[in-house]
Design a protein around this motif. Structure first.
Motif, PDB file in Angstrom:
ATOM      1  N   ARG A 105       0.823  -1.213   0.000  1.00 41.33           N
ATOM      2  CA  ARG A 105       0.000   0.000   0.000  1.00 41.33           C
ATOM      3  C   ARG A 105       0.855   1.260   0.000  1.00 41.33           C
ATOM      4  NH1 ARG A 105      -3.215   2.591   5.021  1.00 41.33           N
ATOM      5  NH2 ARG A 105      -1.026   2.746   5.590  1.00 41.33           N
ATOM      6  N   SER A 110       0.672   3.803  -3.243  1.00 39.33           N
ATOM      7  CA  SER A 110       0.492   5.243  -3.041  1.00 39.33           C
ATOM      8  C   SER A 110       1.451   6.059  -3.899  1.00 39.33           C
ATOM      9  CB  SER A 110       0.682   5.603  -1.565  1.00 39.33           C
ATOM     10  OG  SER A 110       2.016   5.372  -1.157  1.00 39.33           O
ATOM     11  N   ILE A 145      -6.826  -2.010  -1.989  1.00 40.81           N
ATOM     12  CA  ILE A 145      -5.649  -1.146  -2.083  1.00 40.81           C
ATOM     13  C   ILE A 145      -5.742  -0.312  -3.357  1.00 40.81           C
ATOM     14  CG2 ILE A 145      -3.129  -1.060  -2.284  1.00 40.81           C
ATOM     15  CD1 ILE A 145      -2.981  -3.567  -0.594  1.00 40.81           C
TER      16      ILE A 145
END
Length: 324
Positions: A105, A110, A145
């Motif tokens: 994640r 990200s 996610i």
């Protein structure tokens, strides 16, 4: 739960020479071929180096053995991706996805870094090592996610096809490989991103499978035909992005049955139900999946049969669904 001698012999230990001969050797060759075609590909192994003999021979400078350190492997791969490489991480499914959700994640998703996590021995494939080695929650974790593409090949040919497609994904990818899958495709199929593949036409119901479930669905459709039931089969090769158009079309045409080697919570069946609920589609729907309970330990083939992840289990569920 009984285990016959014949079945135990057929389901060879996945760590033996015979057990390695299918998906593990396939993955090693496919990754070496991928590195041949793409000079930016590097491969990191989290204690699965036995699969990568060909890669080590052909491209020794692009192979990195990280050992039993999956979390660190993901972070190292992120650094390589940030430096212009295209890393592929080969890991055991119980640890590569479930154990590393934080790194996936934060380090990959990200930041939209193009790392492909290839997980082997998913579902119940390590069933004789104990419940800690079941990987039946990984798709549920992966689906939530943001920016993570989720691929679930139906067989060896689809694995090769999706490995190649993953190289062009703009961000991180989970490629969840199932074991001992029944052949579905004669050669690597042209799978479209975010689309289900039509494996078989049918008018009475649609069976949507993912991973192991696709081969079960095809076998069940053949068996149902003998009983006068015409079942179509869709291959959910992508769970994210999800083919909502195909789901809605199938539910509008008739009953829908999903098949997966994953928990009944959070996987393919849950994803289909979410789509039907959001669009207010009152369709006949059922799911063949693993129950939300402490699962048994044993030979993988026996576990799949025990929980109905089989041709017979899918046939029984389809007949029940149509009789409602």
């Amino acid at each position: 739960m009984s285990t016959t001698v014949d079945r135990s012999a057929a389901m060879e230990d996945v760590f033996s020479d015979e057990g390695q001969a299918s998906s593990l050797n396939l993955l090693g060759k496919a990754l070496a071929d991928l590195a041949d075609r793409h000079p930016d590909v590097v491969v990191l192994s989290a204690d699965l180096g036995s699969a990568l003999t060909e890669l080590r021979d052909r491209h020794p400078q692009r192979y990195f053995e990280m050992g039993i350190a999956e979390n660190n492997t993901i972070s190292v791969a992120a650094g390589m991706a940030a430096s212009g490489f295209r890393p592929y991480v080969l890991a055991f499914a119980p640890f590569g996805m479930i154990k590393c959700a934080e790194q996936i994640r934060t380090d990959l998703a990200s930041t939209m870094l193009p790392v492909t996590l290839v997980t082997r021995l998913s579902g119940l494939a390590m069933g004789y090592f104990g419940a800690s080695h079941h990987a039946v929650e990984d798709l549920a974790i992966a689906r939530v996610i943001t920016n993570l593409t989720v691929m679930t090949p139906a067989d060896n040919a689809a694995t090769v096809a999706l490995l190649e497609r993953s190289h062009d994904e703009p961000g991180p990818v989970l490629l969840r490989v199932s074991e001992a899958t029944a052949p579905v495709y004669a050669s690597p199929p042209a799978l479209e991103r975010g689309r289900f593949s039509r494996v078989r036409e049918g008018r009475d119901l649609t069976i949507v499978g993912t991973g192991t479930g696709v081969g079960c669905a095809v076998g069940a459709a053949d068996a149902l035909w003998e009983h006068g039931i015409d079942a179509g089969v869709l291959d959910a090769a992508y769970l994210k992005p999800l083919d909502e158009t195909a789901i809605l079309a199938a539910a509008t045409a008739g009953p829908v049955l999903t098949v997966e080697e994953h928990s009944v919570i959070g996987g393919l069946g849950a994803a289909v139900a979410e789509v039907l609920g959001r669009h207010g589609i009152a369709a006949k729907f059922a799911s063949v999946a693993l129950p939300d309970e402490d699962l048994e330990v044993g030979v993988p083939a026996d576990l799949l049969a025990h929980y109905g992840i089989s041709v017979e289990g899918v046939v029984a569920k389809a007949v029940d669904l149509l009789s409602r």
